[in-house]
Design an enzyme around this catalytic site. Structure first.
Site, PDB file in Angstrom:
ATOM      1  N   PHE A  80       0.811  -1.225   0.000  1.00 27.14           N
ATOM      2  CA  PHE A  80       0.000   0.000   0.000  1.00 27.14           C
ATOM      3  C   PHE A  80       0.839   1.267   0.000  1.00 27.14           C
ATOM      4  CE2 PHE A  80       0.974  -0.052   4.533  1.00 27.14           C
ATOM      5  CZ  PHE A  80       1.088   1.300   4.814  1.00 27.14           C
ATOM      6  N   LYS A 104      -1.452  -6.934  -9.193  1.00 28.10           N
ATOM      7  CA  LYS A 104      -2.429  -6.828  -8.112  1.00 28.10           C
ATOM      8  C   LYS A 104      -1.983  -5.699  -7.183  1.00 28.10           C
ATOM      9  CE  LYS A 104      -3.057  -8.551  -4.053  1.00 28.10           C
ATOM     10  NZ  LYS A 104      -3.691  -7.355  -3.465  1.00 28.10           N
ATOM     11  N   GLU A 107      -5.083  -3.823  -1.990  1.00 30.28           N
ATOM     12  CA  GLU A 107      -6.536  -3.626  -1.909  1.00 30.28           C
ATOM     13  C   GLU A 107      -6.862  -2.358  -1.127  1.00 30.28           C
ATOM     14  OE1 GLU A 107      -4.656  -5.893  -0.620  1.00 30.28           O
ATOM     15  OE2 GLU A 107      -5.352  -6.700   1.294  1.00 30.28           O
ATOM     16  N   ARG A 108      -5.837  -1.804  -0.446  1.00 31.85           N
ATOM     17  CA  ARG A 108      -6.112  -0.620   0.365  1.00 31.85           C
ATOM     18  C   ARG A 108      -6.028   0.686  -0.444  1.00 31.85           C
ATOM     19  NH1 ARG A 108      -2.874  -2.094   5.814  1.00 31.85           N
ATOM     20  NH2 ARG A 108      -1.453  -3.237   4.484  1.00 31.85           N
ATOM     21  N   SER A 157       5.134  -6.965   3.099  1.00 30.75           N
ATOM     22  CA  SER A 157       5.576  -7.362   4.443  1.00 30.75           C
ATOM     23  C   SER A 157       6.224  -8.743   4.440  1.00 30.75           C
ATOM     24  CB  SER A 157       4.368  -7.374   5.382  1.00 30.75           C
ATOM     25  OG  SER A 157       3.489  -8.407   4.990  1.00 30.75           O
ATOM     26  N   CYS A 212       9.503   1.890   3.174  1.00 31.97           N
ATOM     27  CA  CYS A 212      10.413   0.784   3.496  1.00 31.97           C
ATOM     28  C   CYS A 212      11.830   1.297   3.700  1.00 31.97           C
ATOM     29  CB  CYS A 212      10.398  -0.259   2.389  1.00 31.97           C
ATOM     30  SG  CYS A 212      11.152   0.332   0.880  1.00 31.97           S
ATOM     31  N   GLU A 313       9.495  -3.900  12.845  1.00 25.11           N
ATOM     32  CA  GLU A 313       9.359  -2.757  11.926  1.00 25.11           C
ATOM     33  C   GLU A 313       8.095  -2.020  12.363  1.00 25.11           C
ATOM     34  OE1 GLU A 313       8.106  -3.691   7.883  1.00 25.11           O
ATOM     35  OE2 GLU A 313       9.220  -1.988   7.122  1.00 25.11           O
TER      36      GLU A 313
HETATM   37  P1  NAD Z   1       1.374  -6.495   2.932  1.00 24.83           P
HETATM   38  O1  NAD Z   1       2.298  -7.656   2.938  1.00 24.83           O
HETATM   39  O2  NAD Z   1       0.301  -6.436   3.943  1.00 24.83           O
HETATM   40  O3  NAD Z   1       0.648  -6.407   1.497  1.00 24.83           O
HETATM   41  C1  NAD Z   1       1.390  -6.567   0.308  1.00 24.83           C
HETATM   42  C2  NAD Z   1       0.565  -7.373  -0.669  1.00 24.83           C
HETATM   43  O4  NAD Z   1       0.438  -8.709  -0.187  1.00 24.83           O
HETATM   44  C3  NAD Z   1      -0.836  -6.822  -0.864  1.00 24.83           C
HETATM   45  O5  NAD Z   1      -1.114  -6.791  -2.240  1.00 24.83           O
HETATM   46  C4  NAD Z   1      -1.714  -7.778  -0.094  1.00 24.83           C
HETATM   47  O6  NAD Z   1      -2.964  -7.966  -0.717  1.00 24.83           O
HETATM   48  C5  NAD Z   1      -0.935  -9.068  -0.093  1.00 24.83           C
HETATM   49  N1  NAD Z   1      -1.104  -9.819   1.157  1.00 24.83           N
HETATM   50  C6  NAD Z   1      -1.185  -9.313   2.412  1.00 24.83           C
HETATM   51  N2  NAD Z   1      -1.297 -10.292   3.308  1.00 24.83           N
HETATM   52  C7  NAD Z   1      -1.305 -11.451   2.624  1.00 24.83           C
HETATM   53  C8  NAD Z   1      -1.387 -12.820   3.008  1.00 24.83           C
HETATM   54  N3  NAD Z   1      -1.519 -13.192   4.273  1.00 24.83           N
HETATM   55  N4  NAD Z   1      -1.335 -13.756   2.052  1.00 24.83           N
HETATM   56  C9  NAD Z   1      -1.197 -13.397   0.766  1.00 24.83           C
HETATM   57  N5  NAD Z   1      -1.130 -12.121   0.345  1.00 24.83           N
HETATM   58  C10 NAD Z   1      -1.164 -11.149   1.252  1.00 24.83           C
HETATM   59  O7  NAD Z   1       2.295  -5.182   2.973  1.00 24.83           O
HETATM   60  P2  NAD Z   1       1.819  -3.681   3.150  1.00 24.83           P
HETATM   61  O8  NAD Z   1       1.392  -3.470   4.551  1.00 24.83           O
HETATM   62  O9  NAD Z   1       0.886  -3.325   2.051  1.00 24.83           O
HETATM   63  O10 NAD Z   1       3.197  -2.907   2.877  1.00 24.83           O
HETATM   64  C11 NAD Z   1       4.083  -2.536   3.899  1.00 24.83           C
HETATM   65  C12 NAD Z   1       5.278  -3.470   3.941  1.00 24.83           C
HETATM   66  O11 NAD Z   1       5.933  -3.474   2.679  1.00 24.83           O
HETATM   67  C13 NAD Z   1       6.329  -3.033   4.939  1.00 24.83           C
HETATM   68  O12 NAD Z   1       6.806  -4.147   5.632  1.00 24.83           O
HETATM   69  C14 NAD Z   1       7.424  -2.432   4.071  1.00 24.83           C
HETATM   70  O13 NAD Z   1       8.724  -2.482   4.624  1.00 24.83           O
HETATM   71  C15 NAD Z   1       7.330  -3.311   2.870  1.00 24.83           C
HETATM   72  N6  NAD Z   1       7.931  -2.692   1.716  1.00 24.83           N
HETATM   73  C16 NAD Z   1       9.155  -3.155   1.300  1.00 24.83           C
HETATM   74  C17 NAD Z   1       9.797  -2.568   0.232  1.00 24.83           C
HETATM   75  C18 NAD Z   1      11.138  -3.073  -0.231  1.00 24.83           C
HETATM   76  O14 NAD Z   1      11.530  -2.781  -1.344  1.00 24.83           O
HETATM   77  N7  NAD Z   1      11.849  -3.832   0.601  1.00 24.83           N
HETATM   78  C19 NAD Z   1       9.182  -1.497  -0.448  1.00 24.83           C
HETATM   79  C20 NAD Z   1       7.922  -1.057  -0.001  1.00 24.83           C
HETATM   80  C21 NAD Z   1       7.308  -1.659   1.081  1.00 24.83           C
END
Ligand code: NAD
Length: 431
Positions: A80, A104, A107-108, A157, A212, A313
């Protein structure tokens, strides 16, 4: 790609408005989100030269050359926090390399990706080449299991990334997964104090800490810890309000759950013995935003590595501060942290900066005096240790490698009059 980059430039404000509305970051910051993604589109305009293979006369009558070929259907699963930049890390390079892509968005906040898809169609991307699917776990499972999808790019994440990496890989797909972070900023006492404190304040609290690459942990070396009160003064001056307000420095967090989690981690720091130098819980915001998910800049000092506020984090505007005596201790501390996404060192000593560069085990290093060193797209966004699964990075040469299959072709140009009359059964050893 040239047309797409022009359209993104022309529609930057529209894209940024959608980001501020859905994600909450300030409008100028949202424009930065679009711009850093746009750079990848610009880079994809130059794909023919990056696409070139290699060729060698490996023997007097034998040539070997390589070609890059697209994989077919690829997929991207996005977080997101950068609703434009992260999809733009993925689809421009994938489709310029000849693949189709299913994206994809989170969704937020899927709005920016929908606008990007419209712009891609307007730029002439053929129907079916760029596809957007919505949803969360079920949609992700479909992507991980579908036999036609050859590669998955994931950013998000740890929990989701590890799951997707395992499930996608088990199904024979390439998976690159960029995960969470805990980025340390090291402040040496010989740093330019004004520059270091301003950069640190911006990098810790900008985007309400939901980057991130946020510098969410400060490591003061030696007397630099005396600068803490001044850091708190600068943080206190940041304005917390709705992202469209002209004086906004920090917008809200993404959800009530995120706010509750961040506040809980602040409290856990206090309960475990950290000093709450600046408490951003329940900040004063204009009446019309009173139901927003706001947390203001927060600073926890005297933090120790066993505390939850250090181990997790936080992903909010919370800076945790630790102190050490030497640069070696700072390096050891950072290298022991499970994450290895980004870091930065503030010093005026070139040799200290170089020593840090060489010995730190982190993907993106701001050495020297550079917070949030997100690489430009001719390089790659990398990561080390717990911040990454898979070993081929996003964008740049590495990104192109991820979205293509290299084929190695060898040809023997033996003229008829010198060809052998007997079949050769031994392993060929050409001279
Ligand atoms: P998230 O993992 O909750 O969501 C990311 C994607 O995964 C979404 O599209 C979501 O629909 C899907 N998802 C979420 N939970 C899932 C599950 N249990 N099973 C399958 N799919 C699932 O992450 P977020 O909260 O949207 O983003 C924040 C995180 O992203 C932070 O930890 C941040 O550090 C990380 N991030 C990392 C980088 C990098 O390059 N290292 C860059 C940006 C963000």
């Amino acid at each position: 790609m040239l047309d797409l980059q022009l359209l993104i430039r022309q529609n930057t404000d529209k894209l940024a408005r959608s980001i501020t509305e859905e994600q909450g970051k300030t409008f100028p910051d949202a424009k930065g989100d679009v711009f850093r993604g746009l750079q990848v589109v610009e880079n994809a305009c130059n794909i023919p030269s990056s696409f070139m293979g290699e060729q060698l006369e490996v023997a007097t009558d034998m040539d070997t050359f390589t070609v890059r070929q697209p994989l077919g259907v690829t997929a991207g699963i996005c977080p997101f926090n950068f609703p434009a930049m992260i999809p733009l890390w993925m689809f421009p390079l994938s489709i310029a390399a000849g693949n189709t892509m299913i994206i994809k968005p989170s969704e937020r906040d899927p709005g920016a990706m929908m606008l990007l898809a419209e712009l891609a169609a307007e730029a002439g991307v053929p129907k079916g080449v760029l596809n957007v699917v919505h949803g969360s776990v079920d949609t992700v499972n479909f992507i991980c299991d579908n036999e036609h999808i050859k590669a998955i790019s994931f950013v998000g994440s740890d929990a989701a990334g590890k799951y997707i990496h395992a499930r996608g890989s088990a199904n024979g797909k390439r998976v690159q997964a960029n995960l969470g972070a805990k980025n340390h900023g090291v402040i040496l006492p010989d740093a330019n104090k004004n520059h270091a404190l301003n950069q640190l304040t911006g990098a810790a609290f900008g985007a309400a800490g939901q980057r991130c690459m946020a510098l969410s942990t400060t490591v003061f070396v030696g007397e630099a810890q005396e600068w803490l009160p001044e850091l708190a003064e600068r943080a206190k001056k940041l304005k917390v309000t709705g992202g469209f307000e002209p004086d906004a420095d920090l917008g809200p967090l993404i959800s009530p759950q995120a706010k509750e989690r961040v506040e809980g981690l602040i409290q856990s720091g206090v309960d475990q013995g950290a000093e709450l130098v600046l408490d951003g819980r329940n900040p004063t915001v204009p009446e019309k935003y009173k139901n927003g998910n706001f947390v203001g800049p927060t600073i926890l000092a005297n933090v120790k590595t066993h505390m939850e506020c250090y181990k997790q984090e936080i992903f909010g505007p919370v800076l945790v501060c630790l102190s050490v005596d030497t640069l070696d201790e700072a390096i050891e501390l950072i290298n022991k942290n499970p994450y290895g996404n980004g870091t930065a060192i503030f010093t005026n000593s070139g040799s200290n900066a170089r020593y840090f560069n060489q010995n730190i085990d982190v993907g993106q290093v701001g050495a020297v005096n550079t917070p949030i060193p997100v690489p430009l797209p001719m390089f790659s966004f990398t990561g080390s240790r717990g911040s990454i699964q898979g070993d081929v990075y996003f964008y740049g040469k590495s990104g192109l490698q991820f979205y293509t299959q290299t084929k190695t072709i060898t040809s023997l140009w033996r003229r008829e009059d010198v060809a052998s009359s007997r079949a050769a059964v031994n392993m060929p050893t050409m001279r």
